[in-house]
Scaffold this motif. Structure first.
Motif, PDB file in Angstrom:
ATOM      1  N   THR A  33       0.814  -1.216   0.000  1.00  0.00           N
ATOM      2  CA  THR A  33       0.000   0.000   0.000  1.00  0.00           C
ATOM      3  C   THR A  33       0.845   1.262   0.000  1.00  0.00           C
ATOM      4  OG1 THR A  33      -1.799   1.168   1.141  1.00  0.00           O
ATOM      5  CG2 THR A  33      -0.171   0.084   2.534  1.00  0.00           C
ATOM      6  N   GLU A  34       0.290   2.292  -0.588  1.00  0.00           N
ATOM      7  CA  GLU A  34       0.779   3.642  -0.359  1.00  0.00           C
ATOM      8  C   GLU A  34       0.245   4.101   1.001  1.00  0.00           C
ATOM      9  OE1 GLU A  34      -0.514   6.264  -3.456  1.00  0.00           O
ATOM     10  OE2 GLU A  34       0.006   4.842  -5.051  1.00  0.00           O
ATOM     11  N   VAL A  67       1.832  -4.160  17.369  1.00  0.00           N
ATOM     12  CA  VAL A  67       2.833  -4.266  16.302  1.00  0.00           C
ATOM     13  C   VAL A  67       2.199  -3.889  14.967  1.00  0.00           C
ATOM     14  CG1 VAL A  67       4.463  -5.774  15.099  1.00  0.00           C
ATOM     15  CG2 VAL A  67       3.985  -6.144  17.535  1.00  0.00           C
ATOM     16  N   LEU A  68       2.915  -3.102  14.197  1.00  0.00           N
ATOM     17  CA  LEU A  68       2.533  -2.823  12.813  1.00  0.00           C
ATOM     18  C   LEU A  68       3.571  -3.451  11.896  1.00  0.00           C
ATOM     19  CD1 LEU A  68       0.942  -1.475  10.525  1.00  0.00           C
ATOM     20  CD2 LEU A  68       2.244   0.636  10.978  1.00  0.00           C
ATOM     21  N   LEU A  69       3.131  -4.398  11.092  1.00  0.00           N
ATOM     22  CA  LEU A  69       3.955  -4.966  10.027  1.00  0.00           C
ATOM     23  C   LEU A  69       3.690  -4.133   8.777  1.00  0.00           C
ATOM     24  CD1 LEU A  69       3.199  -8.764  10.557  1.00  0.00           C
ATOM     25  CD2 LEU A  69       5.428  -7.679  10.882  1.00  0.00           C
ATOM     26  N   HIS A  70       4.623  -3.272   8.419  1.00  0.00           N
ATOM     27  CA  HIS A  70       4.375  -2.341   7.319  1.00  0.00           C
ATOM     28  C   HIS A  70       5.370  -2.568   6.199  1.00  0.00           C
ATOM     29  CE1 HIS A  70       3.453   1.250   5.054  1.00  0.00           C
ATOM     30  NE2 HIS A  70       2.519   1.599   5.925  1.00  0.00           N
ATOM     31  N   GLU A  71       4.852  -2.614   4.999  1.00  0.00           N
ATOM     32  CA  GLU A  71       5.725  -2.821   3.849  1.00  0.00           C
ATOM     33  C   GLU A  71       6.694  -1.660   3.665  1.00  0.00           C
ATOM     34  OE1 GLU A  71       5.879  -1.329   0.401  1.00  0.00           O
ATOM     35  OE2 GLU A  71       3.778  -1.389  -0.256  1.00  0.00           O
ATOM     36  N   ALA A  72       7.857  -1.964   3.089  1.00  0.00           N
ATOM     37  CA  ALA A  72       8.875  -0.943   2.843  1.00  0.00           C
ATOM     38  C   ALA A  72       9.535  -1.212   1.498  1.00  0.00           C
ATOM     39  CB  ALA A  72       9.915  -0.943   3.969  1.00  0.00           C
ATOM     40  N   SER A  73       8.705  -1.405   0.477  1.00  0.00           N
ATOM     41  CA  SER A  73       9.228  -1.700  -0.860  1.00  0.00           C
ATOM     42  C   SER A  73       9.946  -0.513  -1.467  1.00  0.00           C
ATOM     43  CB  SER A  73       8.082  -2.111  -1.797  1.00  0.00           C
ATOM     44  OG  SER A  73       7.391  -3.221  -1.306  1.00  0.00           O
ATOM     45  N   LEU A  87       4.466   4.080  -6.861  1.00  0.00           N
ATOM     46  CA  LEU A  87       3.062   3.771  -7.079  1.00  0.00           C
ATOM     47  C   LEU A  87       2.658   2.504  -6.342  1.00  0.00           C
ATOM     48  CD1 LEU A  87       0.410   4.389  -8.581  1.00  0.00           C
ATOM     49  CD2 LEU A  87       1.281   2.967 -10.471  1.00  0.00           C
ATOM     50  N   GLY A  88       1.712   2.629  -5.416  1.00  0.00           N
ATOM     51  CA  GLY A  88       1.174   1.475  -4.715  1.00  0.00           C
ATOM     52  C   GLY A  88       2.020   0.944  -3.589  1.00  0.00           C
ATOM     53  N   HIS A  89       3.105   1.613  -3.239  1.00  0.00           N
ATOM     54  CA  HIS A  89       4.007   1.111  -2.202  1.00  0.00           C
ATOM     55  C   HIS A  89       4.430   2.227  -1.256  1.00  0.00           C
ATOM     56  CE1 HIS A  89       4.401  -2.975  -3.661  1.00  0.00           C
ATOM     57  NE2 HIS A  89       4.527  -2.500  -4.883  1.00  0.00           N
ATOM     58  N   SER A  90       5.218   1.868  -0.241  1.00  0.00           N
ATOM     59  CA  SER A  90       5.667   2.822   0.776  1.00  0.00           C
ATOM     60  C   SER A  90       7.149   2.649   1.036  1.00  0.00           C
ATOM     61  CB  SER A  90       4.906   2.607   2.093  1.00  0.00           C
ATOM     62  OG  SER A  90       3.523   2.787   1.938  1.00  0.00           O
ATOM     63  N   SER A  91       7.788   3.732   1.395  1.00  0.00           N
ATOM     64  CA  SER A  91       9.190   3.694   1.808  1.00  0.00           C
ATOM     65  C   SER A  91       9.270   3.377   3.295  1.00  0.00           C
ATOM     66  CB  SER A  91       9.845   5.045   1.539  1.00  0.00           C
ATOM     67  OG  SER A  91       9.262   6.038   2.373  1.00  0.00           O
ATOM     68  N   ALA A  92      10.480   3.119   3.781  1.00  0.00           N
ATOM     69  CA  ALA A  92      10.673   2.896   5.209  1.00  0.00           C
ATOM     70  C   ALA A  92      10.313   4.141   6.003  1.00  0.00           C
ATOM     71  CB  ALA A  92      12.118   2.481   5.475  1.00  0.00           C
ATOM     72  N   THR A  93      10.596   5.309   5.454  1.00  0.00           N
ATOM     73  CA  THR A  93      10.207   6.560   6.119  1.00  0.00           C
ATOM     74  C   THR A  93       8.695   6.641   6.256  1.00  0.00           C
ATOM     75  OG1 THR A  93      12.146   7.760   5.309  1.00  0.00           O
ATOM     76  CG2 THR A  93      10.223   9.078   5.939  1.00  0.00           C
ATOM     77  N   GLY A 134       7.453   4.375   8.903  1.00  0.00           N
ATOM     78  CA  GLY A 134       7.649   4.979  10.221  1.00  0.00           C
ATOM     79  C   GLY A 134       6.602   6.031  10.522  1.00  0.00           C
ATOM     80  N   GLU A 135       6.256   6.831   9.530  1.00  0.00           N
ATOM     81  CA  GLU A 135       5.230   7.850   9.718  1.00  0.00           C
ATOM     82  C   GLU A 135       3.875   7.213  10.011  1.00  0.00           C
ATOM     83  OE1 GLU A 135       7.254  11.189   6.729  1.00  0.00           O
ATOM     84  OE2 GLU A 135       5.636   9.888   6.026  1.00  0.00           O
ATOM     85  N   ALA A 136       3.558   6.123   9.324  1.00  0.00           N
ATOM     86  CA  ALA A 136       2.290   5.421   9.565  1.00  0.00           C
ATOM     87  C   ALA A 136       2.245   4.866  10.983  1.00  0.00           C
ATOM     88  CB  ALA A 136       2.111   4.307   8.543  1.00  0.00           C
TER      89      ALA A 136
END
Length: 251
Positions: free
Chosen positions: A168-169, A183-189, A193-199, A202-204
């Protein structure tokens, strides 16, 4: 006590140490498998999970790294003599294509095949899709290139909770689903488009007020881990680490 096993952590390109991202929620009522890419039987065996214990499978979205292993899983179950029914959950977009994919293998002609029931989920935030005495699973649509759901796992009676972003974005639906989780398991691809960075992960985590952030669905490669953790920790003041294959989280 119910728990979550992280079977794989890599984004679309796995390596020798990281399988494609998929999870298993293990409880008294059986095992709920979340996504299924690659060679699922191998990772299940390494995690000590009996495939016959899988009662339900959730497909978060129809991309190869999340669903390509489903035909192989079903065939392996069939070849080992499974007779118990299997329930498969997902959005209509995903299940329609998954049924088409299985049709190419002519699975309806496999003799003595066990019952499979497809359950289409509404695109509604916070939908309780599965509830058992020791675990409850909620789903919310998130923002990816195809219709996709994120998941929240709530343990009982412990009250532990884990949210999995899937792909997800950044979006408000994920923040709402993850709010107050342990715990939040958050993608860091990566930011795209359609993805999120590690930053952005962290913000999420900061916005949702979670206790711990674990980056998942991340690119593998030498030197990437330290950079991703540096980015996440700059945006989130709580505990932030990389999820690891075969890691277990209590619910």
């Amino acid at each position: 006590m119910a728990h979550l096993v992280i079977l794989g952590t890599a984004s679309a390109i796995p390596d020798a140490e990281h399988d494609n991202t998929h999870l298993a929620a293990v409880g008294e009522g059986g095992v709920v498998l979340v996504d299924c890419g690659g060679a699922p039987m191998l990772r299940l065996r390494q995690a000590g999970i009996d495939p016959d214990a899988i009662t339900d499978l959730i497909a978060t979205h129809f991309h190869p790294d999340h669903v390509s292993g489903i035909p192989l899983l079903l065939m392996s179950m069939w070849l080992t003599g499974r007779q118990a029914p299997l329930r498969i959950y997902g959005l209509h977009h995903c299940l329609e294509r998954l049924e088409d994919m299985m049709g190419f293998y002519q699975w309806h002609n496999w003799p003595n095949f066990f019952p499979v029931a497809f359950h289409r989920l509404p695109e509604r935030e916070g939908f309780v899709m599965l509830e058992r005495p020791d675990v409850r699973i909620l789903a919310s649509p998130v923002r990816h290139m195809v219709p996709t759901i994120a998941l929240r796992f709530e343990g009982s009676p412990s009250g532990g909770s884990v949210c999995y972003s899937s792909d997800t974005e950044p979006c408000l639906a994920l923040t709402a689903l993850a709010t107050g989780c342990d715990v939040l398991l958050h993608e860091a691809s990566g930011d795209g488009l359609g993805h999120s960075s590690a930053t952005q992960a962290g913000e999420a985590a900061a916005q949702a007020g979670v206790r711990r952030l674990l980056l998942i669905h991340y690119p593998t490669g030498e030197g990437l881990a330290e950079d991703m953790l540096r980015q996440a920790r700059a945006a989130f003041q709580g505990e932030a680490d990389l999820a690891q294959d075969l890691m277990t989280l209590a619910l």
